[in-house]
Write a protein that holds these residues in place. Structure first.
Motif, PDB file in Angstrom:
ATOM      1  N   PRO A  83       0.876  -1.182  -0.093  1.00 27.17           N
ATOM      2  CA  PRO A  83       0.144   0.001  -0.040  1.00 27.17           C
ATOM      3  C   PRO A  83       0.714   1.134   0.063  1.00 27.17           C
ATOM      4  O   PRO A  83       0.600   2.239  -0.392  1.00 27.17           O
ATOM      5  N   SER A  84       2.070   1.190   0.658  1.00 29.00           N
ATOM      6  CA  SER A  84       3.123   2.528   0.547  1.00 29.00           C
ATOM      7  C   SER A  84       3.373   2.703  -0.903  1.00 29.00           C
ATOM      8  O   SER A  84       3.908   4.020  -0.994  1.00 29.00           O
ATOM      9  N   GLN A  85       3.175   1.861  -1.800  1.00 27.72           N
ATOM     10  CA  GLN A  85       3.698   2.008  -3.036  1.00 27.72           C
ATOM     11  C   GLN A  85       2.543   2.877  -3.943  1.00 27.72           C
ATOM     12  O   GLN A  85       2.774   3.258  -5.314  1.00 27.72           O
ATOM     13  N   THR A  86       1.392   3.174  -3.354  1.00 30.23           N
ATOM     14  CA  THR A  86       0.356   3.983  -3.972  1.00 30.23           C
ATOM     15  C   THR A  86       0.747   5.346  -4.153  1.00 30.23           C
ATOM     16  O   THR A  86       1.233   5.920  -3.319  1.00 30.23           O
ATOM     17  N   SER A  87       0.838   5.704  -5.622  1.00 29.72           N
ATOM     18  CA  SER A  87       1.575   6.857  -5.796  1.00 29.72           C
ATOM     19  C   SER A  87       1.045   7.230  -7.334  1.00 29.72           C
ATOM     20  O   SER A  87       0.500   6.381  -7.958  1.00 29.72           O
ATOM     21  N   VAL A  88       1.684   8.426  -7.762  1.00 35.43           N
ATOM     22  CA  VAL A  88       1.675   8.736  -9.269  1.00 35.43           C
ATOM     23  C   VAL A  88       3.211   8.225  -9.759  1.00 35.43           C
ATOM     24  O   VAL A  88       4.196   9.141  -8.977  1.00 35.43           O
ATOM     25  N   TYR A  89       3.302   7.817 -10.529  1.00 34.28           N
ATOM     26  CA  TYR A  89       5.077   7.499 -11.121  1.00 34.28           C
ATOM     27  C   TYR A  89       5.085   8.222 -12.301  1.00 34.28           C
ATOM     28  O   TYR A  89       4.281   7.919 -13.394  1.00 34.28           O
ATOM     29  N   PHE A  90       6.101   8.834 -12.543  1.00 32.45           N
ATOM     30  CA  PHE A  90       6.571   9.559 -13.650  1.00 32.45           C
ATOM     31  C   PHE A  90       7.693   9.070 -14.079  1.00 32.45           C
ATOM     32  O   PHE A  90       8.790   8.943 -13.451  1.00 32.45           O
ATOM     33  N   CYS A  91       7.860   8.930 -15.692  1.00 33.28           N
ATOM     34  CA  CYS A  91       9.174   8.443 -16.031  1.00 33.28           C
ATOM     35  C   CYS A  91       9.418   9.747 -16.961  1.00 33.28           C
ATOM     36  O   CYS A  91       8.747  10.480 -17.405  1.00 33.28           O
ATOM     37  N   ALA A  92      10.820  10.057 -16.953  1.00 38.46           N
ATOM     38  CA  ALA A  92      11.424  11.463 -17.511  1.00 38.46           C
ATOM     39  C   ALA A  92      12.733  10.953 -18.336  1.00 38.46           C
ATOM     40  O   ALA A  92      13.387  10.190 -17.863  1.00 38.46           O
ATOM     41  N   SER A  93      12.899  11.791 -19.549  1.00 41.01           N
ATOM     42  CA  SER A  93      14.084  11.515 -20.148  1.00 41.01           C
ATOM     43  C   SER A  93      14.953  12.835 -20.576  1.00 41.01           C
ATOM     44  O   SER A  93      13.931  13.722 -20.486  1.00 41.01           O
ATOM     45  N   SER A  94      16.308  12.841 -20.695  1.00 38.41           N
ATOM     46  CA  SER A  94      16.602  14.304 -21.014  1.00 38.41           C
ATOM     47  C   SER A  94      17.890  13.744 -21.700  1.00 38.41           C
ATOM     48  O   SER A  94      18.514  13.043 -21.765  1.00 38.41           O
ATOM     49  N   PRO A  95      18.511  14.881 -22.740  1.00 40.75           N
ATOM     50  CA  PRO A  95      19.801  14.722 -23.354  1.00 40.75           C
ATOM     51  C   PRO A  95      20.817  15.158 -22.264  1.00 40.75           C
ATOM     52  O   PRO A  95      20.708  15.537 -21.139  1.00 40.75           O
ATOM     53  N   TRP A  96      22.005  15.170 -22.717  1.00 41.39           N
ATOM     54  CA  TRP A  96      23.152  15.183 -21.735  1.00 41.39           C
ATOM     55  C   TRP A  96      23.082  16.581 -21.149  1.00 41.39           C
ATOM     56  O   TRP A  96      23.355  16.715 -19.925  1.00 41.39           O
ATOM     57  N   ARG A  97      22.896  17.731 -21.941  1.00 40.76           N
ATOM     58  CA  ARG A  97      22.830  19.037 -21.025  1.00 40.76           C
ATOM     59  C   ARG A  97      21.388  19.693 -21.414  1.00 40.76           C
ATOM     60  O   ARG A  97      21.351  20.853 -21.493  1.00 40.76           O
ATOM     61  N   GLY A  98      20.353  18.875 -21.409  1.00 39.56           N
ATOM     62  CA  GLY A  98      18.965  19.500 -21.740  1.00 39.56           C
ATOM     63  C   GLY A  98      18.123  19.372 -20.380  1.00 39.56           C
ATOM     64  O   GLY A  98      18.738  18.545 -19.443  1.00 39.56           O
ATOM     65  N   GLY A  99      16.960  19.683 -20.385  1.00 40.93           N
ATOM     66  CA  GLY A  99      15.907  19.739 -19.287  1.00 40.93           C
ATOM     67  C   GLY A  99      15.232  18.174 -19.595  1.00 40.93           C
ATOM     68  O   GLY A  99      15.239  17.614 -20.611  1.00 40.93           O
ATOM     69  N   TYR A 100      14.651  17.757 -18.560  1.00 38.46           N
ATOM     70  CA  TYR A 100      13.903  16.674 -18.624  1.00 38.46           C
ATOM     71  C   TYR A 100      12.504  16.902 -19.463  1.00 38.46           C
ATOM     72  O   TYR A 100      11.795  17.896 -19.374  1.00 38.46           O
ATOM     73  N   THR A 101      11.785  15.960 -20.173  1.00 37.55           N
ATOM     74  CA  THR A 101      10.623  15.718 -20.641  1.00 37.55           C
ATOM     75  C   THR A 101      10.165  14.600 -19.576  1.00 37.55           C
ATOM     76  O   THR A 101      10.747  13.371 -19.744  1.00 37.55           O
ATOM     77  N   PHE A 102       8.871  14.729 -19.077  1.00 40.64           N
ATOM     78  CA  PHE A 102       8.059  13.816 -18.405  1.00 40.64           C
ATOM     79  C   PHE A 102       6.984  13.349 -18.979  1.00 40.64           C
ATOM     80  O   PHE A 102       6.584  13.729 -20.075  1.00 40.64           O
ATOM     81  N   GLY A 103       7.066  11.736 -18.788  1.00 37.09           N
ATOM     82  CA  GLY A 103       5.842  11.294 -19.333  1.00 37.09           C
ATOM     83  C   GLY A 103       4.551  11.752 -18.880  1.00 37.09           C
ATOM     84  O   GLY A 103       4.493  12.421 -17.711  1.00 37.09           O
ATOM     85  N   SER A 104       3.301  11.125 -19.249  1.00 42.29           N
ATOM     86  CA  SER A 104       2.101  11.722 -18.621  1.00 42.29           C
ATOM     87  C   SER A 104       1.654  11.004 -17.324  1.00 42.29           C
ATOM     88  O   SER A 104       0.986  11.479 -16.687  1.00 42.29           O
ATOM     89  N   GLY A 105       2.470   9.915 -17.004  1.00 40.54           N
ATOM     90  CA  GLY A 105       2.371   9.534 -15.438  1.00 40.54           C
ATOM     91  C   GLY A 105       1.499   7.967 -15.502  1.00 40.54           C
ATOM     92  O   GLY A 105       0.568   7.729 -16.320  1.00 40.54           O
ATOM     93  N   THR A 106       1.546   7.457 -14.349  1.00 39.76           N
ATOM     94  CA  THR A 106       0.962   6.309 -14.054  1.00 39.76           C
ATOM     95  C   THR A 106       0.449   6.421 -12.624  1.00 39.76           C
ATOM     96  O   THR A 106       1.129   6.513 -11.716  1.00 39.76           O
ATOM     97  N   ARG A 107      -0.903   6.270 -12.582  1.00 38.84           N
ATOM     98  CA  ARG A 107      -1.612   6.585 -11.225  1.00 38.84           C
ATOM     99  C   ARG A 107      -1.723   4.942 -10.495  1.00 38.84           C
ATOM    100  O   ARG A 107      -2.443   4.198 -11.033  1.00 38.84           O
TER     101      ARG A 107
END
Lengths: 111, 114
Positions: A83-107
């Motif tokens: 139950p402690s793992q109930t959460s919203v999970y986001f995956c993200a990716s970025s290039p070497w010197r760039g900002g993160y792009t997030f996925g839409s999430g899994t609830r």
């Protein structure tokens, strides 16, 4: 480009079940990460990867496994859901010197 | 490891006013400081970032300032609009050695009242 694609969007698990959250990116980014978001606690890093074949633990890794066999994919495995793992999970990716792009999430809800 | 503190946790302003959100970090090796905006039920989206070789960066109504000596950085939003209402997160990392290990603050709920 689809960006960062996460599946599923919603999931209900029973305590003790296992599952894999899928994450794929088509931007050829080196970095990929998994975060969980709980109310009032911001985004906490679970695991991350700096390239294919390389993974490392973040702030809250217990109960989760990852692998990075290709640049595109970074699945997150819940070994025995609690139950402690109930959460919203986001995956993200970025290039070497760039900002993160997030996925839409899994609830995820664990009952 | 890195620790990022963010203040205030909630901020309410009138449309047209300015909003300032402040963050402090603990690791002097951190050199990359992004800000993310998250609307209700949506994913976080990068709105601006700054690297340690720059003291200030602007993008239209948004600006970020960085004080490496004091280890704090701030987000400034001018001429706020109702669509600026969202949760804003600051973050920090040492991109040269820790790769994608980005540490986030706990977020600021900004409400812009019409």
């Amino acid at each position: 480009n689809a960006g960062v694609t996460q599946t599923p969007k919603f999931q209900v698990l029973k305590t003790g079940q296992s599952m894999t959250l899928q994450c794929a990116q088509d931007m050829n980014h080196e970095y990929m990460s998994w975060y969980r978001q709980d109310p009032g606690m911001g985004l906490r890093l679970i695991h991350y990867s700096v390239g294919a074949g390389i993974t490392d633990q973040g702030e809250v890794p217990n109960g989760y496994n990852v692998s990075r066999s290709t640049t595109e994919d970074f699945p997150l495995r819940l070994l025995s859901a609690a139950p402690s793992q109930t959460s919203v999970y986001f995956c993200a990716s970025s290039p070497w010197r760039g900002g993160y792009t997030f996925g839409s999430g899994t609830r995820l809800t664990v009952v | 490891g890195e620790n990022v503190e963010q203040h205030p946790s909630t901020l309410s302003v009138q449309e047209g006013d300015s909003a300032v959100i402040k963050c402090t970090y603990s690791d002097s090796a951190s050199n990359y400081f992004p800000w993310y905006k998250q609307e209700l039920g949506k994913r976080p989206q990068l709105i601006i970032d700054i690297r340690s070789n720059v003291g200030e960066k602007k993008d239209q109504r948004i600006a970020v300032t960085l004080n490496k000596t004091a280890k704090h950085f701030s987000l400034h939003i001018t001429e706020t609009q109702p669509e600026d209402s969202a949760v804003y997160f600051c973050a920090a990392s040492d991109r040269e050695t820790s790769g994608s290990r980005l540490t986030f603050g706990e977020g600021t709920q900004l409400t812009v009242n019409p």
